[in-house]
Design a protein around this motif. Structure first.
Motif, short mmCIF file in Angstrom:
data_model
loop_
_atom_site.label_atom_id
_atom_site.label_comp_id
_atom_site.label_asym_id
_atom_site.label_seq_id
_atom_site.Cartn_x
_atom_site.Cartn_y
_atom_site.Cartn_z
N GLU A 1 -14.06 2.56 7.04
CA GLU A 1 -13.97 2.08 5.66
C GLU A 1 -14.87 2.91 4.75
OE1 GLU A 1 -14.73 -2.11 6.11
OE2 GLU A 1 -12.59 -2.54 6.35
N ALA A 2 -16.05 3.30 5.25
CA ALA A 2 -16.95 4.14 4.45
C ALA A 2 -16.33 5.51 4.16
CB ALA A 2 -18.29 4.31 5.18
N LEU A 3 -15.47 5.98 5.07
CA LEU A 3 -14.78 7.25 4.84
C LEU A 3 -13.60 7.11 3.88
CD1 LEU A 3 -14.68 8.63 8.50
CD2 LEU A 3 -16.08 9.49 6.60
N GLY A 4 -13.27 5.87 3.51
CA GLY A 4 -12.16 5.64 2.59
C GLY A 4 -10.84 5.40 3.29
N ILE A 5 -10.90 5.09 4.58
CA ILE A 5 -9.68 4.81 5.34
C ILE A 5 -9.44 3.30 5.28
CG2 ILE A 5 -8.65 4.83 7.65
CD1 ILE A 5 -10.50 7.33 8.15
N LYS A 6 -8.26 2.91 4.85
CA LYS A 6 -7.89 1.50 4.78
C LYS A 6 -7.40 1.07 6.15
CE LYS A 6 -6.46 -2.44 3.00
NZ LYS A 6 -7.38 -3.52 2.90
N GLY B 1 -8.62 15.13 1.94
CA GLY B 1 -8.32 14.47 0.68
C GLY B 1 -7.12 13.55 0.66
N ALA B 2 -6.48 13.34 1.79
CA ALA B 2 -5.31 12.45 1.82
C ALA B 2 -5.76 10.99 1.79
CB ALA B 2 -4.49 12.70 3.08
N SER B 3 -4.96 10.15 1.14
CA SER B 3 -5.21 8.72 1.24
C SER B 3 -4.60 8.25 2.56
CB SER B 3 -4.59 7.97 0.05
OG SER B 3 -3.21 8.20 -0.04
N VAL B 4 -5.35 7.41 3.29
CA VAL B 4 -4.98 7.06 4.66
C VAL B 4 -5.04 5.56 4.88
CG1 VAL B 4 -5.62 7.33 7.10
CG2 VAL B 4 -5.89 9.26 5.52
N VAL B 5 -3.99 5.06 5.53
CA VAL B 5 -3.99 3.69 6.04
C VAL B 5 -3.82 3.80 7.54
CG1 VAL B 5 -2.73 1.50 6.15
CG2 VAL B 5 -3.06 2.63 3.95
N LEU C 1 0.86 -1.18 0.00
CA LEU C 1 0.00 0.00 0.00
C LEU C 1 0.90 1.24 0.00
CD1 LEU C 1 -2.53 -1.11 2.78
CD2 LEU C 1 -2.81 -1.30 0.30
N ASP C 2 0.46 2.29 -0.69
CA ASP C 2 1.27 3.51 -0.74
C ASP C 2 0.41 4.76 -0.49
OD1 ASP C 2 -0.11 3.32 -3.12
OD2 ASP C 2 1.54 4.06 -4.35
N PRO C 3 -0.06 4.93 0.74
CA PRO C 3 -0.90 6.08 1.07
C PRO C 3 -0.10 7.36 1.27
CG PRO C 3 -0.45 4.83 3.04
CD PRO C 3 0.17 4.07 1.88
N ALA D 1 -8.80 10.37 15.18
CA ALA D 1 -9.03 11.78 14.84
C ALA D 1 -8.14 12.22 13.68
CB ALA D 1 -8.76 12.65 16.07
N VAL D 2 -6.88 11.81 13.70
CA VAL D 2 -5.96 12.16 12.62
C VAL D 2 -6.44 11.52 11.31
CG1 VAL D 2 -3.61 11.88 11.73
CG2 VAL D 2 -3.98 12.53 14.11
N ALA D 3 -6.85 10.27 11.36
CA ALA D 3 -7.30 9.57 10.16
C ALA D 3 -8.52 10.28 9.55
CB ALA D 3 -7.64 8.12 10.48
N THR D 4 -9.47 10.63 10.38
CA THR D 4 -10.68 11.30 9.90
C THR D 4 -10.35 12.67 9.30
OG1 THR D 4 -11.96 10.15 11.59
CG2 THR D 4 -12.99 12.07 10.58
N ALA D 5 -9.51 13.44 9.99
CA ALA D 5 -9.15 14.77 9.49
C ALA D 5 -8.36 14.68 8.19
CB ALA D 5 -8.34 15.51 10.55
N ALA D 6 -7.44 13.73 8.11
CA ALA D 6 -6.64 13.58 6.88
C ALA D 6 -7.53 13.23 5.69
CB ALA D 6 -5.57 12.51 7.08
N ARG D 7 -8.50 12.34 5.90
CA ARG D 7 -9.42 11.99 4.80
C ARG D 7 -10.28 13.19 4.41
NH1 ARG D 7 -9.23 10.03 0.93
NH2 ARG D 7 -11.40 9.47 0.68
N ALA D 8 -10.70 13.96 5.40
CA ALA D 8 -11.50 15.15 5.12
C ALA D 8 -10.74 16.15 4.25
CB ALA D 8 -11.95 15.82 6.42
#
Length: 146
Positions: free
Chosen positions: A106-111, A29-33, A5-7, A20-27
């Motif tokens: 997962e629905a937010l696009g976080i792997k 536009g960052a790809s997040v694992v 994976l290359d997020p 919190a970091v994962a949610t904010a990063a996705r908000a």
């Protein structure tokens, strides 16, 4: 063979800070694992800070009742119903568990990757059978009192 994976961001730890970091990063536009031994909010949601903070909130209300005289109100000695306090704490924990579910992230696009992360080099970790090569890493592994 390990999956690669290359997020943009790889977050290690799924406690309150990691989530919190994962949610904010996705908000933004960052790809997040998100890598965690327990991907559903970790120990902190079920038995750690979430539960203790809910319990402390009840204690603060009791303290305010005892000290209301300083504000011109009748001070009263609170009567604790421990079963109801426990029910309040459990309600808070259950609500956080819902908000921190695997399905929500997962629905937010976080792997989500379950496993213990080990750095192989400054840009690559291995967690379980997965290699993750990220632009940035966030270590949100929590703490324990000594």
């Amino acid at each position: 063979m390990a999956a690669l994976l290359d997020p943009d961001i790889c977050i290690i730890g799924a406690g309150p800070a990691g989530l919190a970091v994962a949610t904010a990063a996705r908000a933004h536009g960052a790809s997040v694992v998100l890598v965690a031994r327990e991907p559903e909010g970790g120990e902190r949601v079920r038995a750690g800070s979430a539960a203790s903070k809910a319990f402390v909130a009840a204690a603060r209300h009791a303290h305010a009742m005892r000290n209301a005289g300083a504000f011109g109100l009748a001070a009263v000695e609170p009567v604790a119903d421990y079963a109801r306090v426990q029910a309040h704490v459990q309600q808070v924990v259950d609500g956080m568990a819902r908000d921190n579910s695997v399905e929500r992230f997962e629905a937010l696009g976080i792997k989500l990757v379950a496993g213990t992360a080990k750095f192989l080099d400054p840009k690559t970790i291995k967690a379980g059978d997965t290699l993750i090569r990220a632009r940035r890493f966030v270590l949100a592994t929590g703490s324990r009192p000594s």
